[in-house]
Design a protein around this motif. Sequence first.
Motif, PDB file in Angstrom:
ATOM      1  N   LYS A  43       3.367 -13.186  -0.031  1.00  0.00           N
ATOM      2  CA  LYS A  43       2.044 -12.479  -0.241  1.00  0.00           C
ATOM      3  C   LYS A  43       1.732 -11.367   0.476  1.00  0.00           C
ATOM      4  N   LEU A  44       1.906 -11.592   1.882  1.00  0.00           N
ATOM      5  CA  LEU A  44       1.648 -10.449   2.784  1.00  0.00           C
ATOM      6  C   LEU A  44       2.451  -9.170   2.524  1.00  0.00           C
ATOM      7  N   ALA A  45       3.915  -9.511   2.078  1.00  0.00           N
ATOM      8  CA  ALA A  45       4.588  -8.275   1.565  1.00  0.00           C
ATOM      9  C   ALA A  45       4.296  -7.744   0.230  1.00  0.00           C
ATOM     10  N   GLN A  46       3.603  -8.535  -0.474  1.00  0.00           N
ATOM     11  CA  GLN A  46       3.316  -8.159  -1.967  1.00  0.00           C
ATOM     12  C   GLN A  46       1.984  -7.167  -1.543  1.00  0.00           C
ATOM     13  N   ARG A  47       1.164  -7.637  -0.838  1.00  0.00           N
ATOM     14  CA  ARG A  47      -0.213  -6.797  -0.603  1.00  0.00           C
ATOM     15  C   ARG A  47       0.136  -5.681   0.370  1.00  0.00           C
ATOM     16  N   ILE A  48       1.033  -5.579   1.008  1.00  0.00           N
ATOM     17  CA  ILE A  48       1.202  -4.416   1.875  1.00  0.00           C
ATOM     18  C   ILE A  48       2.029  -3.463   1.016  1.00  0.00           C
ATOM     19  N   SER A  49       2.914  -4.033   0.060  1.00  0.00           N
ATOM     20  CA  SER A  49       3.583  -3.046  -0.943  1.00  0.00           C
ATOM     21  C   SER A  49       2.516  -2.449  -1.534  1.00  0.00           C
ATOM     22  N   ALA A  50       1.427  -3.153  -2.195  1.00  0.00           N
ATOM     23  CA  ALA A  50       0.584  -2.510  -2.798  1.00  0.00           C
ATOM     24  C   ALA A  50      -0.332  -1.486  -2.046  1.00  0.00           C
ATOM     25  N   LEU A  51      -0.595  -1.665  -0.734  1.00  0.00           N
ATOM     26  CA  LEU A  51      -1.239  -0.756   0.106  1.00  0.00           C
ATOM     27  C   LEU A  51      -0.513   0.321   0.408  1.00  0.00           C
ATOM     28  N   LEU A  52       1.066   0.261   0.333  1.00  0.00           N
ATOM     29  CA  LEU A  52       1.848   1.320   0.600  1.00  0.00           C
ATOM     30  C   LEU A  52       1.890   2.496  -0.394  1.00  0.00           C
ATOM     31  N   GLU A  53       1.449   1.886  -1.716  1.00  0.00           N
ATOM     32  CA  GLU A  53       1.385   2.746  -2.765  1.00  0.00           C
ATOM     33  C   GLU A  53       0.041   3.753  -2.660  1.00  0.00           C
ATOM     34  N   TYR A  54      -0.638   3.446  -1.585  1.00  0.00           N
ATOM     35  CA  TYR A  54      -1.885   4.571  -1.309  1.00  0.00           C
ATOM     36  C   TYR A  54      -0.924   5.824  -0.678  1.00  0.00           C
ATOM     37  N   THR A 100       4.940  -0.528  10.414  1.00  0.00           N
ATOM     38  CA  THR A 100       5.338  -1.081  11.668  1.00  0.00           C
ATOM     39  C   THR A 100       4.830  -2.532  11.941  1.00  0.00           C
ATOM     40  N   TRP A 101       3.459  -2.660  11.434  1.00  0.00           N
ATOM     41  CA  TRP A 101       2.973  -3.957  11.592  1.00  0.00           C
ATOM     42  C   TRP A 101       3.592  -5.060  10.476  1.00  0.00           C
ATOM     43  N   PHE A 102       4.214  -4.548   9.388  1.00  0.00           N
ATOM     44  CA  PHE A 102       4.878  -5.285   8.507  1.00  0.00           C
ATOM     45  C   PHE A 102       6.511  -5.858   9.057  1.00  0.00           C
ATOM     46  N   ARG A 103       6.867  -4.721   9.519  1.00  0.00           N
ATOM     47  CA  ARG A 103       8.228  -5.131  10.322  1.00  0.00           C
ATOM     48  C   ARG A 103       8.105  -6.115  11.373  1.00  0.00           C
ATOM     49  N   GLY A 104       7.170  -5.879  12.117  1.00  0.00           N
ATOM     50  CA  GLY A 104       6.839  -6.872  13.159  1.00  0.00           C
ATOM     51  C   GLY A 104       6.702  -8.403  12.767  1.00  0.00           C
ATOM     52  N   THR A 105       6.015  -8.440  11.427  1.00  0.00           N
ATOM     53  CA  THR A 105       5.608  -9.777  10.871  1.00  0.00           C
ATOM     54  C   THR A 105       6.849 -10.508  10.194  1.00  0.00           C
TER      55      THR A 105
END
Length: 194
Positions: A165-176, A187-192
């Motif tokens: 879910k976190l990866a999906q939400r971050i992917s959605a955020l990265l579209e910004y 960086t935060w996503f890779r750390g998690t």
Amino acid sequence: MASKKELQTILKGKYGINKNISKSLTAADCERLLILLEKESSALHLVNSFIEKNTDLGKNNQQCGLSRTNSEKKLKKMQLDYQKIEAQIAAMEQAKEDLIKQKRVVANEVKARQADIKRLAAEKQHLTSKAEALAKDNSELFEANTYLKKDNRDLKNTVDKIRLKLAQRISALLEYEDSELRRALLTWFRGTLG
């Protein structure tokens, strides 16, 4: 005139007079005895009685000699047997003493082994109790391990779901479009994700 030996042989052959009896006679006495025995039947009868008696006495003497010899042999044999029996008795008494000593040693060993058996039985009872306790603890640990494995699987599944879910939400955020926000989130996503 015939010699004494010839006369003794005639007395022995014709009248059965033993040479041992006639040896004390002279040649002349032997000759007179022959004449007397030929002329006088009563003298011949008397000599025959003496010969029979002498023969009987000789047989009796021989039997007594044999009996005495046999008795002496038996006595010697009995004395040897007695000595052997005495030696056997002494050996048996010594063996009996040795067996009594050995019996004492064995009895002491039996007592020691009985004490060992009692000690080992107590030790076995103690170890049996320990083994039962360990088996119970092992069973409880097995159940706890099974429960923890299940919890770990559930926890891993939950973490995987959260990451997804976190990866999906971050992917959605990265579209910004904001690149700095994207870099920090990356960086935060890779750390998690580890």
